[in-house]
Every structure is written in structure tokens, then in C-alpha cells.
Design a protein around this motif. Structure first.
Motif, PDB file in Angstrom:
ATOM      1  N   MET A 112      -9.565  -0.200   6.891  1.00  0.00           N
ATOM      2  CA  MET A 112     -10.381   0.487   5.893  1.00  0.00           C
ATOM      3  C   MET A 112      -9.673   0.472   4.538  1.00  0.00           C
ATOM      4  SD  MET A 112     -11.686   3.692   8.229  1.00  0.00           S
ATOM      5  CE  MET A 112     -12.592   4.544   6.947  1.00  0.00           C
ATOM      6  N   VAL A 113      -8.364   0.666   4.553  1.00  0.00           N
ATOM      7  CA  VAL A 113      -7.585   0.620   3.316  1.00  0.00           C
ATOM      8  C   VAL A 113      -7.605  -0.791   2.725  1.00  0.00           C
ATOM      9  CG1 VAL A 113      -5.271   0.883   2.338  1.00  0.00           C
ATOM     10  CG2 VAL A 113      -6.102   2.534   4.010  1.00  0.00           C
ATOM     11  N   CYS A 114      -7.695  -1.787   3.595  1.00  0.00           N
ATOM     12  CA  CYS A 114      -7.663  -3.185   3.155  1.00  0.00           C
ATOM     13  C   CYS A 114      -9.054  -3.762   2.889  1.00  0.00           C
ATOM     14  CB  CYS A 114      -6.942  -4.049   4.191  1.00  0.00           C
ATOM     15  SG  CYS A 114      -5.170  -3.705   4.320  1.00  0.00           S
ATOM     16  N   GLY A 115     -10.079  -2.915   2.918  1.00  0.00           N
ATOM     17  CA  GLY A 115     -11.404  -3.362   2.510  1.00  0.00           C
ATOM     18  C   GLY A 115     -12.261  -4.004   3.569  1.00  0.00           C
ATOM     19  N   PHE A 116     -11.999  -3.717   4.861  1.00  0.00           N
ATOM     20  CA  PHE A 116     -12.814  -4.288   5.925  1.00  0.00           C
ATOM     21  C   PHE A 116     -14.040  -3.434   6.267  1.00  0.00           C
ATOM     22  CE2 PHE A 116      -9.044  -6.792   6.499  1.00  0.00           C
ATOM     23  CZ  PHE A 116      -9.478  -7.984   7.053  1.00  0.00           C
ATOM     24  N   GLY A 117     -14.272  -2.376   5.503  1.00  0.00           N
ATOM     25  CA  GLY A 117     -15.447  -1.546   5.740  1.00  0.00           C
ATOM     26  C   GLY A 117     -15.119  -0.271   6.479  1.00  0.00           C
ATOM     27  N   ASP A 118     -16.138   0.575   6.661  1.00  0.00           N
ATOM     28  CA  ASP A 118     -15.962   1.875   7.303  1.00  0.00           C
ATOM     29  C   ASP A 118     -15.846   1.730   8.814  1.00  0.00           C
ATOM     30  OD1 ASP A 118     -16.216   2.978   4.817  1.00  0.00           O
ATOM     31  OD2 ASP A 118     -18.300   3.580   5.062  1.00  0.00           O
ATOM     32  N   LEU A 163      -3.972  -7.591  19.057  1.00  0.00           N
ATOM     33  CA  LEU A 163      -3.601  -6.497  18.157  1.00  0.00           C
ATOM     34  C   LEU A 163      -2.305  -6.809  17.412  1.00  0.00           C
ATOM     35  CD1 LEU A 163      -4.562  -3.708  17.248  1.00  0.00           C
ATOM     36  CD2 LEU A 163      -3.313  -2.705  19.169  1.00  0.00           C
ATOM     37  N   ARG A 164      -1.449  -7.628  18.008  1.00  0.00           N
ATOM     38  CA  ARG A 164      -0.192  -7.999  17.345  1.00  0.00           C
ATOM     39  C   ARG A 164      -0.464  -8.769  16.053  1.00  0.00           C
ATOM     40  NH1 ARG A 164       2.476 -10.528  22.760  1.00  0.00           N
ATOM     41  NH2 ARG A 164       0.597 -11.788  22.512  1.00  0.00           N
ATOM     42  N   GLN A 165      -1.336  -9.762  16.138  1.00  0.00           N
ATOM     43  CA  GLN A 165      -1.648 -10.575  14.966  1.00  0.00           C
ATOM     44  C   GLN A 165      -2.370  -9.745  13.903  1.00  0.00           C
ATOM     45  OE1 GLN A 165      -3.633 -14.240  15.950  1.00  0.00           O
ATOM     46  NE2 GLN A 165      -3.942 -14.834  13.803  1.00  0.00           N
ATOM     47  N   ILE A 166      -3.262  -8.867  14.360  1.00  0.00           N
ATOM     48  CA  ILE A 166      -3.996  -7.997  13.435  1.00  0.00           C
ATOM     49  C   ILE A 166      -3.019  -7.081  12.706  1.00  0.00           C
ATOM     50  CG2 ILE A 166      -5.647  -6.084  13.329  1.00  0.00           C
ATOM     51  CD1 ILE A 166      -7.097  -7.461  15.721  1.00  0.00           C
ATOM     52  N   TYR A 167      -2.100  -6.483  13.447  1.00  0.00           N
ATOM     53  CA  TYR A 167      -1.111  -5.595  12.850  1.00  0.00           C
ATOM     54  C   TYR A 167      -0.272  -6.321  11.805  1.00  0.00           C
ATOM     55  CZ  TYR A 167       3.494  -3.417  12.408  1.00  0.00           C
ATOM     56  OH  TYR A 167       4.658  -2.915  11.908  1.00  0.00           O
ATOM     57  N   GLU A 168       0.236  -7.490  12.166  1.00  0.00           N
ATOM     58  CA  GLU A 168       1.117  -8.219  11.252  1.00  0.00           C
ATOM     59  C   GLU A 168       0.374  -8.636   9.987  1.00  0.00           C
ATOM     60  OE1 GLU A 168       2.883 -11.315  13.573  1.00  0.00           O
ATOM     61  OE2 GLU A 168       4.044  -9.923  14.803  1.00  0.00           O
ATOM     62  N   TYR A 169      -0.893  -9.007  10.113  1.00  0.00           N
ATOM     63  CA  TYR A 169      -1.698  -9.376   8.947  1.00  0.00           C
ATOM     64  C   TYR A 169      -1.916  -8.153   8.047  1.00  0.00           C
ATOM     65  CZ  TYR A 169      -5.714 -10.635   6.089  1.00  0.00           C
ATOM     66  OH  TYR A 169      -6.550 -10.842   5.022  1.00  0.00           O
ATOM     67  N   LEU A 170      -2.347  -7.030   8.648  1.00  0.00           N
ATOM     68  CA  LEU A 170      -2.647  -5.841   7.854  1.00  0.00           C
ATOM     69  C   LEU A 170      -1.383  -5.257   7.226  1.00  0.00           C
ATOM     70  CD1 LEU A 170      -5.272  -4.105  10.182  1.00  0.00           C
ATOM     71  CD2 LEU A 170      -5.712  -5.291   8.021  1.00  0.00           C
ATOM     72  N   LYS A 171      -0.279  -5.286   7.944  1.00  0.00           N
ATOM     73  CA  LYS A 171       0.982  -4.792   7.392  1.00  0.00           C
ATOM     74  C   LYS A 171       1.368  -5.601   6.158  1.00  0.00           C
ATOM     75  CE  LYS A 171       5.883  -4.168   8.449  1.00  0.00           C
ATOM     76  NZ  LYS A 171       6.990  -4.510   9.394  1.00  0.00           N
ATOM     77  N   ALA A 172       1.232  -6.926   6.253  1.00  0.00           N
ATOM     78  CA  ALA A 172       1.560  -7.788   5.113  1.00  0.00           C
ATOM     79  C   ALA A 172       0.605  -7.548   3.954  1.00  0.00           C
ATOM     80  CB  ALA A 172       1.518  -9.258   5.540  1.00  0.00           C
ATOM     81  N   GLU A 324     -15.489  -1.307  -4.166  1.00  0.00           N
ATOM     82  CA  GLU A 324     -15.540  -2.770  -4.114  1.00  0.00           C
ATOM     83  C   GLU A 324     -14.438  -3.377  -4.979  1.00  0.00           C
ATOM     84  OE1 GLU A 324     -19.474  -3.882  -5.240  1.00  0.00           O
ATOM     85  OE2 GLU A 324     -20.362  -3.373  -3.281  1.00  0.00           O
ATOM     86  N   GLU A 325     -14.222  -2.782  -6.141  1.00  0.00           N
ATOM     87  CA  GLU A 325     -13.183  -3.280  -7.046  1.00  0.00           C
ATOM     88  C   GLU A 325     -11.796  -3.158  -6.422  1.00  0.00           C
ATOM     89  OE1 GLU A 325     -11.177  -1.513 -11.044  1.00  0.00           O
ATOM     90  OE2 GLU A 325     -13.370  -1.690 -11.097  1.00  0.00           O
ATOM     91  N   ALA A 326     -11.565  -2.031  -5.713  1.00  0.00           N
ATOM     92  CA  ALA A 326     -10.258  -1.789  -5.098  1.00  0.00           C
ATOM     93  C   ALA A 326     -10.124  -2.465  -3.740  1.00  0.00           C
ATOM     94  CB  ALA A 326     -10.024  -0.286  -4.950  1.00  0.00           C
ATOM     95  N   GLY A 327     -11.265  -2.864  -3.147  1.00  0.00           N
ATOM     96  CA  GLY A 327     -11.221  -3.457  -1.816  1.00  0.00           C
ATOM     97  C   GLY A 327     -10.860  -2.450  -0.753  1.00  0.00           C
ATOM     98  N   VAL A 328     -11.513  -1.284  -0.785  1.00  0.00           N
ATOM     99  CA  VAL A 328     -11.242  -0.224   0.186  1.00  0.00           C
ATOM    100  C   VAL A 328     -12.570   0.401   0.595  1.00  0.00           C
ATOM    101  CG1 VAL A 328     -10.913   1.510  -1.603  1.00  0.00           C
ATOM    102  CG2 VAL A 328      -9.852   1.854   0.617  1.00  0.00           C
TER     103      VAL A 328
END
Length: 386
Positions: A112-118, A163-172, A324-328
Motif C-alpha cells: 500500500m505504501v508502494c502504490g499497489f492499491g488498498d 513471499l521472499r521475492q515480494i519482500y525483497e522487492y518491496l524492501k528495496a 497517485e502522485e506519491a504512488g501510495v
């Protein structure tokens, strides 16, 4: 072959290795349709890696197994515990082991913080980030039955391996956008152990009551408290004791005896006799006898009489544009009720603090004060100084 850990020793060996890893991904399978407390049926764990070799299933129903090694890992401050939509899992571990895993990373909140929607689902993140598809055919199976099928094992394991790949992507992504602190602010509520403690005396507040009568509210409070304690003691769903509509009916009709109780139209058969019936009548009497100074009051609703609906609509447009501007996700910044509060003159919500103020709050206040206006430019909303 998927490894299933069925002994304390095997679990301790895995957790000892995991204690040396930077993170471990975690998920659970459970049942709670027939019980008050969720029945933990399976725990899935994975250490960093690209295949199933570092992932295991833990059978908490295996005879003699203790989850203490897992709870020790959950308390380890050097290992990040990664979940998706963690709240129900955390509640289970708090009830089962008296522990809330920490430090925590929730990929749903991070997304959600990275803009993937609610409240983005795990399946969506698997598809968009891990570029994989999930077989959901085992989603609603009975996880308490043994042995587990191969399909169940495959389904369960996928909940922690991708979940490992998702975590590493979102963390980065959080590091790239300098939003790690944003996530930590959101996760503080999830790791607060007090949020997983149910207070029977506060259970009445979940009821949809439409009365301001202190006497009726007192009875509803006593009835709801009895239901909560009885359901916990017997480990059965609240609705098996008495449903909400029947409870509200009793608060209104105020039966003082079993004979009066039997006249209720909405009571389940089991609630018309024995312990439940006696408990309900005792709760009604306790509510009737409650001194006026101890009677609960309905929380005062927001005064919407001065709501500027046009301003509220403008704030919704501004929120969408800024999100939308912030991507969140918009929901993470402010709710619809928050926007109505702003339009009513209440400028002290969570939207006015921390990163939310920077992203939206400052411009919201400028809009309220008439310092900016909104205009459309193509498919974008533009802020114009006034």
C-alpha cells in the motif's frame, strides 16, 4: 518432497538455522468457523532462497510437538519476520504463545505504501512481482485433517516461498523511495500486543445499537460481556451463544425470568435452557440493577450539521491526485470519514501528522483556507495557487 516438521527437535533445528538469516517468511493455515479461538493447523516458514529447499511446513497438531523454538525465533530481534496481511496470524500467535513476532514486515501494508492499491491481495503481488500464478484450489480445505494432500502442501508452501521475492522487492522499493519509516509507523499498531486482547466489558461497543437509553445500554453491555466470557470458556463462536439481533432484542425486552426469556423470537434453541439461559437472565438483571452513574453511554458521533459537502468532494479529488502522485494507496493516507471531518472544521486527524501531512495534509489545509484551487489538465488534476 516437502518437509513437514512434526517434532520439537526438528523445529528447533530449523529455527536455529533461521536465527542466522536476515529474515524468515511466515504464514499459517487455521480454522475458526466452529471455535472462538482460531485452531492453528499449519505453520509455513521459509528462509532466504530461490527454491523449496529452505522452506518447511510445521505441523502444530503433531503429538508432543512444542512451538517454543518458533516463539523464540519470533522474539529474536535480529531476524525480520515477514507476513502478508499479518493481523490474524499475529492474533493466533499471541493467543497460542503469548508472543507478537518482532521485528515485523507486512507485505500488504508495504505494498500500500508502494502504490499497489488498498489492501492488495497476496495473489496479486505474486503475479505482479514474482511473475507467477497460484493454485488456489486448496484454499478452503479442512486443514485439521491428516494426512495433508500433495495439493495442500504445494499451496501452503507457495504462501511463503513467493513471499521472499515480494519482500525483497518491496524492501528495496521502500529504501529507494525513502519510505521505510512510513512503513514502520504503520506497523507499530500491528505489533502492539494490547490490540489482540479482547475485553469482555467492551464487547458491547461492537453491537449496532440504536438507543441512547442508559438502562438498555447497561443490559446490552452485561449481555455482551456474558456472551464473550461464555464463548471464550467453551471455545465456541459468539453466534453459537446468542446472535447479535437476539442480544439487542433482549436488551430491549428486558426478560427477568426464564419464562420471560422463552418469549423471545430470535433465541437459538440452546439459549432457551441451561447455562446460557440462566446467564442471559442474570445479565439482564445485572444491567437493570446497574447504578445510573455506571451505565455506559453511546460515543458521541461526529457533528455533521456544518458539513461543507462541496469542500468534502474537492478534498476527495485532492486526495486521489496526491495519492497517485506519491504512488501510495488513498486508504493509507485518509479515510472518507477523515475528509468529512476536515470539511467540518476538524483539522487534527492522523492525516495531519507525519508523512501523511507531507503528502496530503498540508495541501488539504491550504485548500480549506482558500489558498489553492484545483483545475484539470488533460487527465491530471493540477493545484493552482490563489
Amino acid at each position: 518432497m516437502t518437509e513437514i516438521l512434526t517434532t520439537t527437535e526438528a523445529l528447533a533445528a530449523f529455527c536455529s538455522k533461521a536465527a542466522q538469516a536476515p529474515y524468515v517468511t511466515v504464514d499459517t493455515e487455521f480454522l475458526r468457523e466452529r471455535t472462538y479461538f482460531a485452531q492453528l493447523c499449519l505453520v509455513q516458514l521459509a528462509m532466504p532462497g530461490v527454491d523449496d529447499a529452505q522452506a518447511v511446513l510445521v505441523d502444530p497438531l503433531a503429538e508432543g510437538i512444542s512451538l517454543d523454538p518458533l516463539y523464540a525465533l519470533f522474539r529474536n530481534p535480529d531476524v525480520i519476520k515477514v507476513f502478508h496481511a499479518a493481523r490474524q496470524d499475529l492474533e493466533i500467535f499471541h493467543v497460542e504463545g503469548g508472543v507478537v513476532p518482532s521485528p515485523l514486515f507486512d507485505t500488504q501494508v508495504a505494498a500500500m505504501v508502494c502504490g499497489f492499491g488498498d489492501q492488495v491481495g497476496y495473489e496479486t503481488l505474486v503475479r505482479k512481482i514474482a511473475r507467477a500464478n497460484l493454485d488456489k484450489s486448496s484454499r478452503f480445505t479442512d486443514w485439521s485433517r491428516r494426512p495433508l494432500s500433495d495439493a495442500q502442501k504445494t499451496y501452503a508452501l507457495a504462501d511463503v516461498t513467493h513471499l521472499r521475492q515480494i519482500y525483497e522487492y518491496l524492501k528495496a522499493e521502500l529504501a529507494r523511495t525513502k519510505r521505510t519509516q512510513w512503513l514502520e509507523e504503520e506497523l507499530a499498531q500491528l505489533t502492539d500486543a494490547s490490540s489482540y486482547i479482547v475485553d469482555p466489558d467492551a464487547a458491547w461497543q461492537r453491537l449496532k445499537l440504536r438507543t441512547s437509553s442508559g438502562r438498555t445500554l447497561a443490559i446490552a453491555k452485561e449481555l455482551a460481556a456474558f456472551r464473550e466470557r461464555y464463548a471464550q470458556q467453551k471455545n465456541i463462536p459468539r453466534s453459537r451463544v446468542i446472535k447479535d439481533d437476539a442480544l439487542i432484542e433482549l436488551a430491549s425486552t428486558k426478560p427477568r425470568s426464564l419464562a420471560d426469556l422463552s418469549k423471545s423470537r430470535l433465541l437459538l434453541r440452546d439459549a432457551r435452557k441451561g447455562e446460557i439461559a440462566e446467564g442471559l437472565v442474570a445479565a439482564v438483571v445485572a444491567g437493570l440493577d446497574m447504578p445510573a452513574e455506571r451505565q455506559p453511554e453511546m460515543p458521541e458521533g461526529r457533528d455533521r450539521s456544518n458539513l461543507n459537502s462541496a469542500l468534502a468532494d474537492l478534498l476527495r479529488v485532492l486526495l486521489k491526485a496526491k495519492a497517485e502522485e506519491a504512488g501510495v494507496a488513498t486508504k493509507l493516507i485518509a479515510s472518507s470519514a477523515d475528509l468529512d471531518d476536515i470539511a467540518c472544521g476538524d483539522h487534527n486527524g492522523i492525516w495531519a501528522t507525519g508523512w501523511r501531512r507531507e503528502v496530503f495534509g498540508n495541501d488539504a489545509l491550504r485548500l480549506v483556507r482558500g489558498e489553492i484551487a484545483l483545475s484539470a489538465k488533460g487527465d491530471r488534476v493540477k493545484i493552482v495557487s490563489v
